[in-house]
Design a protein around this motif. Sequence first.
Motif, PDB file in Angstrom:
ATOM      1  N   PHE A  15       1.016  -0.987  -0.004  1.00  0.00           N
ATOM      2  CA  PHE A  15       0.017   0.040  -0.041  1.00  0.00           C
ATOM      3  C   PHE A  15       0.694   1.257   0.110  1.00  0.00           C
ATOM      4  O   PHE A  15       0.542   2.226  -0.790  1.00  0.00           O
ATOM      5  CB  PHE A  15      -0.873   0.001   1.350  1.00  0.00           C
ATOM      6  CG  PHE A  15      -1.969  -1.005   1.198  1.00  0.00           C
ATOM      7  CD1 PHE A  15      -3.056  -0.848   0.312  1.00  0.00           C
ATOM      8  CD2 PHE A  15      -1.971  -2.034   2.130  1.00  0.00           C
ATOM      9  CE1 PHE A  15      -4.254  -1.673   0.229  1.00  0.00           C
ATOM     10  CE2 PHE A  15      -3.051  -2.903   1.950  1.00  0.00           C
ATOM     11  CZ  PHE A  15      -4.051  -2.704   0.905  1.00  0.00           C
ATOM     12  N   GLY A  17       4.295   1.715  -0.792  1.00  0.00           N
ATOM     13  CA  GLY A  17       5.219   1.890  -1.891  1.00  0.00           C
ATOM     14  C   GLY A  17       4.359   2.142  -3.101  1.00  0.00           C
ATOM     15  O   GLY A  17       4.918   3.205  -4.057  1.00  0.00           O
ATOM     16  N   TYR A  68      17.171  -6.157  -8.150  1.00  0.00           N
ATOM     17  CA  TYR A  68      17.978  -5.525  -7.747  1.00  0.00           C
ATOM     18  C   TYR A  68      19.137  -4.646  -8.594  1.00  0.00           C
ATOM     19  O   TYR A  68      19.544  -3.637  -8.483  1.00  0.00           O
ATOM     20  CB  TYR A  68      19.104  -5.759  -6.283  1.00  0.00           C
ATOM     21  CG  TYR A  68      18.034  -6.012  -5.129  1.00  0.00           C
ATOM     22  CD1 TYR A  68      17.346  -4.834  -4.285  1.00  0.00           C
ATOM     23  CD2 TYR A  68      17.486  -7.265  -4.841  1.00  0.00           C
ATOM     24  CE1 TYR A  68      16.365  -5.051  -3.601  1.00  0.00           C
ATOM     25  CE2 TYR A  68      16.301  -7.307  -3.876  1.00  0.00           C
ATOM     26  CZ  TYR A  68      15.824  -6.269  -3.150  1.00  0.00           C
ATOM     27  OH  TYR A  68      14.842  -6.364  -2.097  1.00  0.00           O
ATOM     28  N   GLY A  82       7.839  -4.394   4.038  1.00  0.00           N
ATOM     29  CA  GLY A  82       7.791  -4.812   5.634  1.00  0.00           C
ATOM     30  C   GLY A  82       6.897  -6.070   5.753  1.00  0.00           C
ATOM     31  O   GLY A  82       6.277  -6.293   4.876  1.00  0.00           O
ATOM     32  N   VAL A 101      14.016  -8.191   6.853  1.00  0.00           N
ATOM     33  CA  VAL A 101      13.696  -7.667   5.505  1.00  0.00           C
ATOM     34  C   VAL A 101      14.741  -6.865   5.145  1.00  0.00           C
ATOM     35  O   VAL A 101      15.142  -6.825   4.000  1.00  0.00           O
ATOM     36  CB  VAL A 101      12.177  -7.281   5.775  1.00  0.00           C
ATOM     37  CG1 VAL A 101      11.817  -6.376   4.319  1.00  0.00           C
ATOM     38  CG2 VAL A 101      11.069  -8.245   6.118  1.00  0.00           C
ATOM     39  N   ILE A 105      17.120  -7.103   1.694  1.00  0.00           N
ATOM     40  CA  ILE A 105      17.166  -6.010   0.615  1.00  0.00           C
ATOM     41  C   ILE A 105      18.538  -5.263   0.535  1.00  0.00           C
ATOM     42  O   ILE A 105      18.994  -5.064  -0.716  1.00  0.00           O
ATOM     43  CB  ILE A 105      15.910  -4.837   0.806  1.00  0.00           C
ATOM     44  CG1 ILE A 105      14.546  -5.534   0.896  1.00  0.00           C
ATOM     45  CG2 ILE A 105      16.216  -3.518   0.137  1.00  0.00           C
ATOM     46  CD1 ILE A 105      13.478  -4.531   1.544  1.00  0.00           C
ATOM     47  N   ALA A 121      10.376   4.270   5.027  1.00  0.00           N
ATOM     48  CA  ALA A 121       9.133   4.324   5.468  1.00  0.00           C
ATOM     49  C   ALA A 121       8.694   3.339   6.228  1.00  0.00           C
ATOM     50  O   ALA A 121       7.605   3.567   7.179  1.00  0.00           O
ATOM     51  CB  ALA A 121       8.146   4.392   4.578  1.00  0.00           C
ATOM     52  N   THR A 122       9.236   2.082   6.441  1.00  0.00           N
ATOM     53  CA  THR A 122       8.705   0.841   7.051  1.00  0.00           C
ATOM     54  C   THR A 122       8.926   1.354   8.433  1.00  0.00           C
ATOM     55  O   THR A 122       9.935   1.978   9.135  1.00  0.00           O
ATOM     56  CB  THR A 122       9.690  -0.421   6.507  1.00  0.00           C
ATOM     57  OG1 THR A 122       9.745  -0.441   5.400  1.00  0.00           O
ATOM     58  CG2 THR A 122       9.246  -1.368   7.621  1.00  0.00           C
ATOM     59  N   HIS A 178       8.359   8.937  15.384  1.00  0.00           N
ATOM     60  CA  HIS A 178       7.100   8.664  14.773  1.00  0.00           C
ATOM     61  C   HIS A 178       6.278   7.622  15.675  1.00  0.00           C
ATOM     62  O   HIS A 178       6.375   6.480  15.403  1.00  0.00           O
ATOM     63  CB  HIS A 178       7.344   8.395  13.224  1.00  0.00           C
ATOM     64  CG  HIS A 178       6.204   7.785  12.474  1.00  0.00           C
ATOM     65  ND1 HIS A 178       5.093   8.751  12.408  1.00  0.00           N
ATOM     66  CD2 HIS A 178       5.634   6.635  12.095  1.00  0.00           C
ATOM     67  CE1 HIS A 178       3.938   8.094  11.728  1.00  0.00           C
ATOM     68  NE2 HIS A 178       4.664   6.704  11.602  1.00  0.00           N
ATOM     69  N   THR A 232      -2.743   3.033   6.848  1.00  0.00           N
ATOM     70  CA  THR A 232      -2.734   4.279   6.111  1.00  0.00           C
ATOM     71  C   THR A 232      -1.889   4.448   4.944  1.00  0.00           C
ATOM     72  O   THR A 232      -0.727   3.465   5.179  1.00  0.00           O
ATOM     73  CB  THR A 232      -2.207   5.047   7.212  1.00  0.00           C
ATOM     74  OG1 THR A 232      -0.862   4.988   7.237  1.00  0.00           O
ATOM     75  CG2 THR A 232      -3.039   5.007   8.545  1.00  0.00           C
TER      76      THR A 232
HETATM   77  P1  NAD Z   1       2.225  -3.876   2.758  1.00  0.00           P
HETATM   78  O1  NAD Z   1       1.880  -5.306   3.421  1.00  0.00           O
HETATM   79  O2  NAD Z   1       1.010  -3.460   1.863  1.00  0.00           O
HETATM   80  O3  NAD Z   1       3.412  -4.037   1.834  1.00  0.00           O
HETATM   81  C1  NAD Z   1       4.721  -4.603   2.308  1.00  0.00           C
HETATM   82  C2  NAD Z   1       5.401  -5.053   1.104  1.00  0.00           C
HETATM   83  O4  NAD Z   1       6.780  -5.381   1.231  1.00  0.00           O
HETATM   84  C3  NAD Z   1       4.567  -6.367   0.427  1.00  0.00           C
HETATM   85  O5  NAD Z   1       4.407  -6.085  -0.659  1.00  0.00           O
HETATM   86  C4  NAD Z   1       5.445  -7.424   0.762  1.00  0.00           C
HETATM   87  O6  NAD Z   1       5.593  -8.363  -0.131  1.00  0.00           O
HETATM   88  C5  NAD Z   1       6.846  -6.656   0.732  1.00  0.00           C
HETATM   89  N1  NAD Z   1       8.106  -7.140   1.174  1.00  0.00           N
HETATM   90  C6  NAD Z   1       8.028  -7.888   2.517  1.00  0.00           C
HETATM   91  N2  NAD Z   1       9.356  -8.607   2.446  1.00  0.00           N
HETATM   92  C7  NAD Z   1      10.079  -8.264   1.520  1.00  0.00           C
HETATM   93  C8  NAD Z   1      11.454  -8.482   1.111  1.00  0.00           C
HETATM   94  N3  NAD Z   1      12.115  -9.052   1.799  1.00  0.00           N
HETATM   95  N4  NAD Z   1      11.996  -7.829  -0.024  1.00  0.00           N
HETATM   96  C9  NAD Z   1      11.279  -7.067  -0.661  1.00  0.00           C
HETATM   97  N5  NAD Z   1       9.738  -6.841  -0.529  1.00  0.00           N
HETATM   98  C10 NAD Z   1       9.146  -7.411   0.735  1.00  0.00           C
HETATM   99  O7  NAD Z   1       2.413  -2.900   3.904  1.00  0.00           O
HETATM  100  P2  NAD Z   1       2.385  -1.362   3.777  1.00  0.00           P
HETATM  101  O8  NAD Z   1       0.789  -1.105   4.277  1.00  0.00           O
HETATM  102  O9  NAD Z   1       2.593  -0.904   2.276  1.00  0.00           O
HETATM  103  O10 NAD Z   1       3.178  -0.892   4.727  1.00  0.00           O
HETATM  104  C11 NAD Z   1       4.699  -0.999   4.471  1.00  0.00           C
HETATM  105  C12 NAD Z   1       5.397  -0.417   6.081  1.00  0.00           C
HETATM  106  O11 NAD Z   1       5.171   1.066   5.761  1.00  0.00           O
HETATM  107  C13 NAD Z   1       4.912  -0.935   7.171  1.00  0.00           C
HETATM  108  O12 NAD Z   1       6.041  -1.107   8.088  1.00  0.00           O
HETATM  109  C14 NAD Z   1       4.205   0.115   7.757  1.00  0.00           C
HETATM  110  O13 NAD Z   1       4.010   0.209   8.987  1.00  0.00           O
HETATM  111  C15 NAD Z   1       4.692   1.363   7.154  1.00  0.00           C
HETATM  112  N6  NAD Z   1       4.022   2.741   7.339  1.00  0.00           N
HETATM  113  C16 NAD Z   1       4.731   3.809   7.445  1.00  0.00           C
HETATM  114  C17 NAD Z   1       4.344   4.843   7.647  1.00  0.00           C
HETATM  115  C18 NAD Z   1       5.024   6.085   8.319  1.00  0.00           C
HETATM  116  O14 NAD Z   1       4.622   7.087   8.697  1.00  0.00           O
HETATM  117  N7  NAD Z   1       6.290   6.149   8.235  1.00  0.00           N
HETATM  118  C19 NAD Z   1       2.854   5.374   7.479  1.00  0.00           C
HETATM  119  C20 NAD Z   1       2.200   4.028   6.971  1.00  0.00           C
HETATM  120  C21 NAD Z   1       2.429   2.739   6.976  1.00  0.00           C
END
Ligand code: NAD
Length: 315
Positions: A15, A17, A68, A82, A101, A105, A121-122, A178, A232
């Motif tokens: 979501f 990315g 990569y 993540g 993770v 990467i 962002a993770t 955060h 979010t």
């Molecule tokens: P998501 O589950 O939709 O997407 C995560 C993606 O990571 C998936 O497509 C998954 O296949 C991929 N992934 C997992 N392991 C991997 C690896 N080893 N190599 C490559 N790709 C890999 O999650 P999301 O909703 O997109 O959230 C992602 C992160 O962003 C979470 O940690 C979430 O908490 C964080 N986030 C941060 C903020 C902020 O303000 N910083 C706000 C919202 C969400």
Amino acid sequence: MKDKIRKIAVIGTGFVGMSFAYAMLCDGGCDEMVLVDIDEKKAAGEAMDLNHGLAFARENMKIYAGGYADCADADVAVLAAGVSQKPGEDRRALLSRNIEVFRAILLPLLSCGFNGILLAATNPVDVMSRAAWKLSGFDKKRVLGTGTALDSARLRYLLGEKFSVDPKNVHAYVIGEHGDSELCPWSQAYVSTKAVIDILKDRPQEEQEAIFALSKEVSGAAMRVIEAKKATYYGIGLALLRIVKAILSDEKSILTVSTLLQGEYGEEDVFVGVPAVITKDGVREVVSLSLTPQETQQFHLSCETLRQLGRSVGL
Ligand code: NAD
């Protein structure tokens, strides 16, 4: 004719990315965007879907799913990969899995010769930014996280609503973790050039309280969105866009990102959200706000929370 193409690698096409990638497509400003995910089929599908909108986009760009090796010449790698929390899993265990993770990467990314800027962002983003810095061995300037960029945007939006002005004319920051220990230094909040504290002087008590209560609303905002729609992503996608554009255009804009403090604010060795000047080389410098003694104390507590979380996973 441009010397070099402006290229972004989006690692993690979930979501967050993809909200960023979609915002980048709509706004323009890069020449190439490569999408990488452990789920290669998903990344390929996302690339197809974005490409189908290119004819309507502001600018043309090359978008594709890749590995990569395709990221080697990217200017910025957006780390949005993540794993999600398992039922009953505590914060520390989730953090350890997310660090794995990032290891999975960053090792191939670096061995392909990637020499750009890492933008995490993770979550928990401050500790994950530190993990990216440690794992990459990059100079601290080249590793940053979204930090409190989104929290600051939420605060500006809410203040804009209260004062009925465009959030772009509200200058206010959320700093610190955060997360739960973050703070809004009200002494540093302005609408245009007027301090919020001065504006409130003549206002009724209830109105003053309602404004100061916004800091709670900001720190609880993510949870409220998650309760309503499970995750979010649009806000953070736009926060990532803002930071990436500041880097690509060498803007020298001040944004609240997670960066390593080494002496600033009297803090040592902690990645935390603070205003910083963002250039093509990453974080040029931290902007030191003139905090009140109470705000300073709150900020130190927030930094200590992050240090302890980092230590709990050996960072
Ligand atoms: P998501 O589950 O939709 O997407 C995560 C993606 O990571 C998936 O497509 C998954 O296949 C991929 N992934 C997992 N392991 C991997 C690896 N080893 N190599 C490559 N790709 C890999 O999650 P999301 O909703 O997109 O959230 C992602 C992160 O962003 C979470 O940690 C979430 O908490 C964080 N986030 C941060 C903020 C902020 O303000 N910083 C706000 C919202 C969400």
